[in-house]
Design an enzyme around this catalytic site. Structure first.
Site, short mmCIF file in Angstrom:
data_model
loop_
_atom_site.label_atom_id
_atom_site.label_comp_id
_atom_site.label_asym_id
_atom_site.label_seq_id
_atom_site.Cartn_x
_atom_site.Cartn_y
_atom_site.Cartn_z
N CYS A 68 -1.45 -5.84 5.97
CA CYS A 68 -0.84 -4.53 5.45
C CYS A 68 -1.52 -4.19 4.05
O CYS A 68 -1.25 -3.03 3.75
CB CYS A 68 0.53 -4.71 5.36
SG CYS A 68 1.39 -5.66 6.58
N ASP A 121 -0.57 -5.44 1.42
CA ASP A 121 0.50 -5.89 0.27
C ASP A 121 1.05 -7.19 0.70
O ASP A 121 1.61 -7.28 1.87
CB ASP A 121 1.68 -4.95 -0.07
CG ASP A 121 1.24 -3.67 -0.66
OD1 ASP A 121 0.75 -3.66 -1.76
OD2 ASP A 121 1.32 -2.83 0.06
N CYS A 146 -2.21 -3.47 -4.58
CA CYS A 146 -2.83 -2.55 -5.65
C CYS A 146 -2.10 -2.54 -6.96
O CYS A 146 -1.14 -3.18 -7.19
CB CYS A 146 -2.73 -0.95 -4.93
SG CYS A 146 -1.17 -0.57 -4.60
N CYS A 201 5.73 -0.15 -2.27
CA CYS A 201 5.30 -1.04 -3.28
C CYS A 201 6.56 -1.59 -4.03
O CYS A 201 6.85 -2.91 -4.23
CB CYS A 201 4.60 -0.91 -4.30
SG CYS A 201 2.76 -0.27 -3.46
#
Lengths: 225, 389
Positions: free
Chosen positions: A62, A64, A89, A136
């Site tokens: 995915c 993450d 990221c 996130c």
């Protein structure tokens, strides 16, 4: 950091100042100087052996994945250490970093306080994330809950184990709950595409999509009627 | 000193182009449609630029439609052709630029056309047999890119155009990435429509063209003053078109020597990166690729983080990572090659150009191994290349 100075053009109002970057200064700071991080696989393995709980969410597929280790003082029920590793990221790295700080600052959060931590609190401390990066912060928060649950399990406090903040897990791979869908709807995502953009729900676990659509309708009705 | 490795995103203008454009920005600024000398001068210059490009790509000047860029040209080719029919079938590939895939997707969702996306092999090359097999009675258009923008693979355009010709189907190719290093003479490659743009070959942004073979009817997308033979209204971008013609002429004249130079730097870059950084590999065919493209996956880390750390050293690259895309989907190109998502998230595209030398690769290699090691250190993912490739 490269300094980008001056206006784009005298007629263009938007100023690009010296501190201009893709994210806020807080995100930048935590991305370049992450706090409480385990810097190598070796450090992570060694810490795992002495930690009280470990939680992991997401997957590299995915884009993450986060892992969080905690140490808890059983007398005060406070989290004394919170270490982590992240595949992701800049906003994923920064979200986990600032969360680890929030958890241990001022002598550490109690388990109850930590469980009450919301993705929104993390985003606020980062002075904002772009809307499509919001997930996130959701992942960081989820990894912490998973670590706390693991601590309950390992310390024999089985009665305290919660299935994910008392919520229904909809997306079984990303461990996204109905609460996350609720939060996304409250933040203005009013259809499946928008909710998916925020939360990544259903990107991998396609089986949950019908249920997610139901929930979106439910919350839309509840809050916007 | 900046190191720009993102030439497939866009390029700087070469000085020759800036120079010819300046005259038409400041002095000969007329509107080619005006009925006076000022307009006439612009009209003549526009005509000369059109003829120059026609000569390069081997067509009649009337077969060129100037547009606002590659995306518009792709839209005009696909929508312009399909709008002249009520329904039908389109064949395209799974690795096209979004200008093509999203246009096809739109036609499928809203206009009732059928679309077949043919796949690519593990090296990112379109399977010609799949194209042949996908053809139906009602197939009206095949649109396959000449060279891919992400992994640089060069597609078997001639073979596909022969198939299309044989079946009487219109064939469009998006050649935006090809014009700096490949043969774009339409008589040689046999395409019916071809998209080109200026901003990848040291020309200005916002200028493109669509070559349309005589006899193909296109419905215009932009209506107005009837410029470009009624096929694309709007005052012609005279300085841009003149810059485009100059850039294309120079790029084509230098393509063999510049390709040879870039290939040497590219191969040096690939060798050093793949040799010196573990769990990394080149994506896309090793030989059938653009001279300036190296697309490399770094396993167990995510592309946006790599870009941002390289950015601090003024080294500019791009990534197929989901985090850098607006949709949060990883590169459809890398995934189309059969690579798992894990590999797409950590892919970095290096695209070289005129200002690059081997020294830039040396500068890159002073920082890249540390960046990769740092990010891998903090990553909880420890896959091995052989597990997922």
């Amino acid at each position: 950091m490269i300094e980008v100075k001056g206006t784009v053009h005298p007629d263009v109002k938007a100023k690009v100042d010296a501190k201009s970057w893709f994210y806020t200064d807080e995100v930048r700071d935590h991305f370049f100087n992450p706090k409480n991080i385990l810097k190598t696989q070796k450090e992570a393995t060694e810490y795992e052996a002495i930690s009280d709980g470990v939680g992991e969410v997401g997957s590299p597929a995915c884009g993450d994945m986060m892992k969080i280790w905690i140490k808890v003082d059983s007398d005060s029920d406070k989290i004394k250490e919170c270490k982590w590793q992240t595949f992701g990221c800049a906003s994923a790295i920064a979200s986990t970093s600032i969360m680890s700080e929030m958890v241990i600052e001022n002598g550490g959060m109690t388990i109850t306080q930590a469980l009450a931590l919301k993705p929104h609190d993390i985003v606020e401390r980062l002075h904002g994330l772009p809307a499509r990066k919001f997930h996130c912060s959701v992942l960081g928060d989820k990894a912490l809950s998973a670590a706390i649950n693991n601590y309950f399990f390992k310390s024999g406090q089985k009665d305290r184990i919660i299935v994910s903040k008392g919520a229904e897990i909809v997306d079984k791979i990303l461990k996204i709950t109905d609460k996350d869908i609720e939060e996304a709807v409250l933040e203005g995502a009013h259809d499946f595409e928008a909710v998916q953009k925020k939360t990544k729900v259903g990107v991998q676990d396609k089986t949950c999509i019908p249920r997610v659509k139901e929930l979106i309708e439910f919350y839309k009705d509840k809050y916007y009627g | 000193m900046e190191t720009y490795f993102d030439h497939s995103a866009t390029t700087y203008l070469r000085p020759e182009v800036t120079q010819v454009m300046n005259k038409y920005l400041e002095d000969e600024y007329g509107n080619p449609g005006s009925f006076h000398y000022k307009g006439l001068k612009a009209k003549l210059a526009l005509g000369a630029a059109r003829e120059k490009i026609a000569k390069i790509i081997g067509c009649d000047p009337s077969e060129i439609i100037f547009t606002g860029g590659g995306t518009e040209s792709c839209n005009l080719a696909i929508k312009g052709l399909t709008k002249s029919k009520k329904k039908g079938h389109i064949i395209t590939s799974s690795i096209e630029h979004h200008a093509v895939t999203d246009t096809c997707d739109y036609l499928e969702r809203h206009e009732g056309f059928d679309v077949t996306y043919v796949g690519v092999d593990k090296d990112g090359i379109v399977d010609v047999e799949q194209v042949r097999k996908a053809i139906r009675e009602d197939t009206i258009l095949i649109s396959i890119m000449y060279a891919n923008n992400e992994i640089g693979t060069i597609q078997p355009i001639k073979e596909i155009s022969e198939i299309a010709k044989d079946k009487g189907i219109v064939f469009h190719t998006d050649a935006c990435q090809a014009s700096g290093s490949l043969d774009i003479d339409v008589r040689n490659i046999g395409v019916d429509m071809m998209t080109l743009n200026a901003s990848k070959i040291y020309g200005p942004k916002g200028v493109g063209l669509l070559y349309v073979r005589k006899g193909i009817r296109l419905v215009p997308l932009i209506h107005g003053g009837g410029q470009e033979n009624n096929r694309r209204s709007g005052t012609e971008n005279v300085p841009g078109i003149i810059g485009f013609a100059e850039a294309l002429e120079l790029a084509q004249a230098e393509k063999d020597s510049e390709s040879a130079r870039l290939k040497e730097i590219r191969d040096y870059l690939i060798k050093r990166v793949v040799d010196e950084i573990p769990e990394s590999w080149l994506n896309g065919h090793a030989e059938k690729r653009l001279a300036n493209n190296a697309n490399i996956t770094f396993l167990n880390i995510e592309g946006e983080a790599i870009i941002l750390l390289m950015n601090e050293h003024e080294i500019y690259v791009s990534s197929g990572s989901a985090c850098t895309s607006k949709t949060l989907d990883p590169s459809h190109v890398i995934v189309a090659m059969g690579m798992p998502y894990e590999a797409a998230h950590g892919s970095i595209r290096f695209t070289l150009g005129k200002r690059n030398t081997k020294k830039d690769v040396d500068k890159l290699m002073e920082v890249l191994p540390d960046i990769i090691e740092k990010l891998r250190g903090i990553s909880p993912v420890h896959l091995k290349a052989e597990e997922i490739r």
